[in-house]
Design an enzyme around this catalytic site. Structure first.
Site, PDB file in Angstrom:
ATOM      1  N   HIS A 105       0.815  -1.224   0.000  1.00 40.78           N
ATOM      2  CA  HIS A 105       0.000   0.000   0.000  1.00 40.78           C
ATOM      3  C   HIS A 105       0.846   1.270   0.000  1.00 40.78           C
ATOM      4  O   HIS A 105       0.313   2.381   0.023  1.00 40.78           O
ATOM      5  CB  HIS A 105      -0.925  -0.025   1.229  1.00 40.78           C
ATOM      6  N   LYS A 107       2.936   4.419  -1.209  1.00 38.50           N
ATOM      7  CA  LYS A 107       2.858   5.277  -2.399  1.00 38.50           C
ATOM      8  C   LYS A 107       4.026   6.266  -2.379  1.00 38.50           C
ATOM      9  O   LYS A 107       4.003   7.275  -1.657  1.00 38.50           O
ATOM     10  CB  LYS A 107       1.528   6.037  -2.439  1.00 38.50           C
ATOM     11  N   ASP A 112      15.212  10.836  -9.435  1.00 38.10           N
ATOM     12  CA  ASP A 112      16.529  11.312  -8.996  1.00 38.10           C
ATOM     13  C   ASP A 112      16.488  11.592  -7.493  1.00 38.10           C
ATOM     14  O   ASP A 112      16.267  10.673  -6.724  1.00 38.10           O
ATOM     15  CB  ASP A 112      16.972  12.523  -9.827  1.00 38.10           C
TER      16      ASP A 112
END
Length: 443
Positions: A105, A107, A112
């Site tokens: 889950h 995110k 870079d």
């Protein structure tokens, strides 16, 4: 613009034109990297959940396989599979429902040394009309390196997607659902905690050198000469925290509980969750501590499951029932002046924002926010892999920005009152009331 690395960790990648545009953009960047140098430096790592990313014939896997075929030496696609979906459970539980057992889950969207942390997935609705939160950290190599290494660690214990759409573990790694669960979780704990412990070691080393630099001797000056001068006058601190209960990693849970426990009297906490289903511990802490709470949740119409087919269509009603039970506890304890529930509504939108803003007593601006993937519910604490940032700041401009973010969300809400639950769209069918206590730990 990527030169060195693109790291994407999400629940899934959608299959619409906007998602295809993102894949095409990555492909173009990879092609350009090959044209610019004989041995391209750019690498792409994508970490998704296996069950959610494999749903349907056209899915996250089929969206990404062309990248694997064209750039096999630069692209890695990993599919995390929970160790709790195995054996007869894996055979019997159908698609979509198997996602309730446990998910990847986290995110994180990293290019870079720039990091976007969010609660949003890589899907059309999040790019258009699904309300979430996003914080971009520019040129922050320490945070970027940490999340790059964290995603790499979780990828190492995950299934590796191949060009022919098969997926298997790396050589020598325990299989998540055919191997021993205990051995898999032990290996996962060791791999992930190695990243956490190395980050702690680096931070302690930097903190030690920064401390020396405040009143250095000649010998110590040599040690501290390479410290970034801005570290000595820092006004903002960023702590990445993770939760992976299947592997007995509970840092996020411990930090959140400590924050709720230590919140001082008359301080204010604004807490929001796209899916209001707090753990019993969090509910007890909110009811038992002396801070003032404003809790923002989705009205049924902006719940992501609103209008869904089958059993999933009843999920918004289950959240209404859970909210009503909590509101009743607030009223029974006589805490309406200290704990307020608010419902977000925006026509044509759905609501997925999660996090927390903390205001010290008497302060107009927040000094702390939590932002990331956890929803403060049972799934976030016990089933899924989660990550978020604790951002603590004395910087007035940043405090004002965080305050404006909070106000922007809460402005589109209305207070939950006893009469709210008397509205026709808040009617909860008897079967939903009976089933909710049995299944609330799965959504």
């Amino acid at each position: 613009m990527a030169k060195k690395r693109i790291v994407l960790a999400s629940l899934y990648l959608g299959t619409g034109p906007l998602e295809q545009e993102l894949v095409d953009c990555i492909e173009e960047t990879l092609r350009r990297s090959q044209e610019e140098t004989m041995i391209p430096d750019l690498t792409v790592a994508v970490l998704l959940d296996c069950t959610r990313g494999s749903r349907g014939k056209k899915n996250s896997r089929t969206m990404l396989i062309p990248l694997l075929k064209k750039f096999p030496n630069q692209v890695r696609i990993s599919l995390y599979h929970t160790p709790d979906l195995r054996g007869i459970l894996k055979l019997l539980v159908p698609e979509r429902f198997n996602e309730t057992i446990g998910l990847q889950h986290i995110k994180i969207y990293l290019v870079d040394n720039n990091v976007i942390i969010s609660g949003a997935n890589l899907s059309d609705s999040y790019f258009t009309n699904r309300q979430d939160r996003y914080v971009l950290l520019r040129d922050c190599c320490e945070i970027a390196d940490f999340f790059d290494e964290l995603v790499s660690a979780v990828s190492d214990i995950s299934l590796q997607l191949e060009q022919n759409d098969t997926a298997d573990v790396k050589p020598g790694m325990v299989h998540p659902f055919t191997g021993s669960r205990r051995d898999f979780c032990a290996a996962a704990h060791e791999r992930v905690m190695a990243v956490v412990n190395e980050a702690r070691r680096k931070q302690q080393h930097t903190t030690h050198l920064t401390g020396l630099a405040k009143s250095p001797s000649q010998e110590e000056l040599a040690l501290t000469s390479d410290i970034d001068p801005t570290l000595r006058e820092a006004d903002t601190w960023i702590y990445p925290i993770i939760q992976m209960k299947p592997f007995e990693i509970r840092i996020d849970e411990q930090v959140t509980e400590a924050l709720m426990t230590e919140a001082e009297e008359d301080s204010r906490i604004y807490l929001t969750s796209g899916y209001f289903n707090l753990t019993q511990t969090y509910m007890d802490l909110i009811l038992g501590t002396s801070a003032d709470y404003q809790i923002l949740l989705a009205s049924p119409e902006v719940n992501g499951f609103f209008g869904a087919k089958g059993v999933a269509g009843a999920i918004p009603s289950a959240y209404v029932y859970i909210a009503r039970q909590f509101y009743s506890s607030v009223c029974q304890s006589g805490l309406q002046d200290r704990i307020m529930l608010r419902e977000y509504f925006r026509k044509g939108w759905t609501f997925h924002a999660k996090g927390l803003w903390y205001y010290l007593s008497g302060s107009k601006w927040p000094c702390l926010t939590l932002i990331g993937s956890p929803n403060f519910g049972y799934r976030s604490v016990h089933r899924d892999l989660e990550a978020q940032l604790v951002i603590v700041t004395e910087n007035r401009k940043l405090q004002q920005q965080l305050h404006q973010e909070q106000e922007h969300l809460y402005r589109l809400s209305s207070e939950v009152l006893t009469s709210t639950f008397d509205q026709p769209n808040r009617h909860v069918k008897l079967w939903v009331k009976l089933v909710t206590p049995l299944i609330k730990n799965f959504f």
